[in-house]
Design an enzyme around this catalytic site. Structure first.
Site, short mmCIF file in Angstrom:
data_model
loop_
_atom_site.label_atom_id
_atom_site.label_comp_id
_atom_site.label_asym_id
_atom_site.label_seq_id
_atom_site.Cartn_x
_atom_site.Cartn_y
_atom_site.Cartn_z
N LYS A 79 0.85 -1.19 0.00
CA LYS A 79 0.00 0.00 0.00
C LYS A 79 0.88 1.24 0.00
O LYS A 79 1.82 1.35 0.79
CB LYS A 79 -0.91 0.03 1.23
N LEU A 106 -5.44 6.87 -1.39
CA LEU A 106 -5.48 8.33 -1.31
C LEU A 106 -6.88 8.85 -0.98
O LEU A 106 -7.07 10.06 -0.89
CB LEU A 106 -4.99 8.94 -2.63
N LYS A 107 -7.84 7.96 -0.82
CA LYS A 107 -9.19 8.33 -0.36
C LYS A 107 -9.74 9.52 -1.14
O LYS A 107 -10.05 10.58 -0.59
CB LYS A 107 -9.19 8.61 1.14
N PHE A 108 -9.91 9.34 -2.42
CA PHE A 108 -10.34 10.44 -3.29
C PHE A 108 -11.67 11.03 -2.82
O PHE A 108 -12.65 10.32 -2.63
CB PHE A 108 -10.49 9.94 -4.72
N ASP A 149 -13.62 14.49 -4.04
CA ASP A 149 -13.66 15.72 -4.83
C ASP A 149 -14.90 15.65 -5.70
O ASP A 149 -15.69 14.71 -5.59
CB ASP A 149 -12.37 15.85 -5.66
N GLU A 201 -16.27 14.32 -11.44
CA GLU A 201 -15.45 14.29 -12.65
C GLU A 201 -13.96 14.25 -12.32
O GLU A 201 -13.18 13.54 -12.97
CB GLU A 201 -15.76 15.50 -13.54
N GLN A 204 -4.44 4.33 16.10
CA GLN A 204 -5.38 3.28 15.75
C GLN A 204 -6.21 2.91 16.97
O GLN A 204 -5.66 2.58 18.02
CB GLN A 204 -4.65 2.04 15.22
N ARG A 252 3.02 -0.54 10.74
CA ARG A 252 4.06 -0.39 11.75
C ARG A 252 4.65 -1.70 12.28
O ARG A 252 5.86 -1.79 12.48
CB ARG A 252 3.53 0.47 12.90
#
Length: 235
Positions: free
Chosen positions: A37, A66-68, A70, A73, A190, A211
């Site tokens: 990852k 990257l957890k888009f 926005d 489009e 966490q 980790r």
């Protein structure tokens, strides 16, 4: 859905400050790890895409986290670019139209995962943010919406996987972060964690471990031990 090969179920998070440091860890791990990852920390450092290309050239699978979030489009274009680079998994974090745009833009082997609830959040955090909903109910609701949007899977804490899988079965791939070798050990940021054995038995398809591998004196030995634990849990 055919279960992934045992070794491939371990995804090692390259949460490191530079692409060079990430490559060094990959080389130390050798053939003990086949799935990695790469996320936000490396995306803010030089060489992110070169690292992705190098991992693919080394026959590794790559999860771009990257957890888009926005406008649809923009998210669609980002997912399309990642698909062209051969990313195997990517994450989206948004409403129905955002998830639908991401799912509609993927191609090739790229799968889109919807984020449910971060493992750094617990019920108290949700309450503080004004979400009057049980965290397990939130995860299940997000999973249902991801399925409707055409996503391939979700990112979910192991604590919610069993309930999630009971409802959606194999229609969604379940990628589980917050994995710790010691049961319910809370480490740093966490909060909702689980052991590899418990997560696999609950129904997780892939485990993300950072980790415990990265900070080990012998990362390869830890990775091999994790793969062995996954194999025992499968049996």
């Amino acid at each position: 859905m055919t279960p992934p090969p045992t070794r491939e179920r371990l995804i090692v998070a390259l949460d490191l400050p530079t692409a060079g440091a990430a490559r060094e860890l990959v080389l130390r791990l050798g053939d003990s790890v086949t799935f990695y990852k790469i996320g936000m920390e490396l995306a803010m450092a030089p060489g992110f895409f070169e690292l992705l290309d190098w991992l693919k050239a080394e026959n590794k699978r790559v999860f771009v986290d990257l957890k888009f979030f926005d406008i649809p489009e923009t998210v669609a274009r980002a997912v399309r670019n990642l698909s062209e680079r051969g990313a195997d998994l990517c994450t989206v974090h948004g409403n129905q139209s955002i998830m639908e745009a991401a799912a509609g833009a993927r191609s090739g082997a790229t799968r889109v995962l919807a984020v449910t609830a971060l493992t750094s959040l617990d019920q108290g955090d949700l309450d503080d943010m004004g979400f009057s909903v049980d965290i397990a109910d939130l995860v299940l609701s997000r999973a249902r919406r991801a399925l409707e949007a055409g996503c391939d899977g979700v990112v979910s804490s192991g604590l919610e996987v069993a309930r999630l899988k009971a409802e959606v079965g194999d229609r969604l791939v379940c990628v589980t972060p917050g994995i710790r070798p010691v049961e319910n050990r809370v480490e740093a940021d966490q909060k909702r964690v689980m052991t590899p054995t418990d997560a696999i038995r609950a129904g997780a398809d892939y485990l993300v471990v950072g980790r415990p591998v990265r900070d080990a004196d012998d990362p390869r030995a830890v990775a091999e031990a994790l793969v062995a634990e996954i194999a025992r849990a499968e049996g």
